[in-house]
Design an enzyme around this catalytic site. Structure first.
Site, PDB file in Angstrom:
ATOM      1  CB  SER A  32      19.693  35.692 -23.881  1.00 18.78           C
ATOM      2  OG  SER A  32      20.792  34.871 -23.584  1.00 18.78           O
ATOM      3  CG  ASP A  62      18.205  27.884 -26.675  1.00 13.35           C
ATOM      4  OD1 ASP A  62      19.428  27.916 -26.932  1.00 13.35           O
ATOM      5  OD2 ASP A  62      17.611  28.830 -26.128  1.00 13.35           O
ATOM      6  CG  HIS A  66      19.873  31.433 -27.617  1.00 17.81           C
ATOM      7  ND1 HIS A  66      19.400  30.984 -26.403  1.00 17.81           N
ATOM      8  CD2 HIS A  66      20.487  32.612 -27.363  1.00 17.81           C
ATOM      9  CE1 HIS A  66      19.710  31.857 -25.460  1.00 17.81           C
ATOM     10  NE2 HIS A  66      20.374  32.849 -26.016  1.00 17.81           N
TER      11      HIS A  66
END
Length: 283
Positions: free
Chosen positions: A128, A233, A261
């Site tokens: 991320s 995701d 995710h």
């Protein structure tokens, strides 16, 4: 980048610090020039180095418990180093500072950290926000990064993602279960403040830089790269993966059909084997 109306699921997917089974590792703070004392978790004893870079507001233990526990066995020739970026987790002080340069500042801090550890060449595992930072690091310090693997990251922010971020800025609207992992780390008030600052900073990239986090750095990446992706995701726009694959045509790619995710937590055993094979050169 973390986006989507269900963004708070990221917090729920993380792990409470007290849940960690902390074996065969060391924790310490490292004095990093022009940055401060940064907290790291180290495991393994190999001569090669792998830096784990967490997501937004993340830390070594909230974001990488299965990797800290499992990767040393899978990568016996590596030392695994998981950091808390400046102002996150136990790397306080310094106070976290946002703005339009915070990704690049984190990248520079990571390079300085690894130099302070006498490990100037290393590979990176970035999730991320940590994936964005990893791309910047690899694009700006091509001599330092040997390999990198990223997931849940995009090089820019689009209009829909901005709207989704703004919709979940107020953590008081999250369920207690969603907030709890980060409140354990930062406290109730500080987490709310820090999250709001992060959302505001992310949205500023859209208003002031056309959403650009690291488009130019992606074009400069020379190290072998492994892109992993959860097909379901909800946190990043679907367009980001093909955008990256088009500009990194030699990238290795693996998709988790039902993944979201936090594929490295939900599918830890499979994920760890995949990235270990990549870092060992068996891709």
């Amino acid at each position: 980048m973390i986006v989507g109306t269900r963004l708070s699921r990221l917090a729920a997917g993380r792990l409470l610090p007290g849940m960690a089974c902390r074996r065969a590792h060391t924790e310490r703070k490292v004095q990093v020039p022009d940055t401060g004392d940064l907290h790291i978790v180290e495991c393994g004893t190999g001569p090669r180095s792998l830096l784990l870079m967490p997501g937004a507001l993340g830390s070594a233990w909230t974001d990488f418990k299965p990797q800290i526990e499992q990767l040393p066995k899978l990568l016996p020739d590596h030392t695994i180093i998981a950091w808390d970026p400046p102002g996150y987790g136990k790397s306080v002080p310094p106070q976290r500072k946002f703005g339009l340069e915070f990704f690049r500042e984190d990248a520079e801090a990571a390079v300085k950290l690894m130099r302070a550890l006498n490990r100037p060449k290393f590979s990176v595992l970035g999730w991320s926000d940590g994936g964005i930072t990893a791309l910047i690091l690899a694009g700006r310090h091509t001599d330092a990064v040997e390999k990198l693997a990223i997931w849940g990251a995009g090089a820019y922010l689009n209009k829909d993602e901005v709207q989704s971020l703004q919709a979940i800025r107020d953590v008081a609207k999250w369920s207690p279960r969603m907030r709890e992992p980060m409140e354990q780390v930062y406290g109730v008030e500080r987490f709310a403040q820090l999250w709001g600052e992060w959302v505001d900073a992310a949205c500023e990239f859209y208003t002031q830089r056309e959403g650009d986090f690291c488009r130019s750095e992606v074009e400069q990446v020379k190290a072998p790269i492994f892109i992993l992706h959860g097909k379901k995701d909800p946190m990043i726009a679907a367009e980001h993966v093909p955008w990256l694959k088009q500009r990194l045509p030699k990238a290795l790619y693996h998709e988790f059909p039902d993944g979201k995710h936090n594929i490295h937590l939900r599918y830890a055993e499979e994920f760890n084997k995949l990235v270990a094979d990549f870092f060992r050169g068996k891709e």
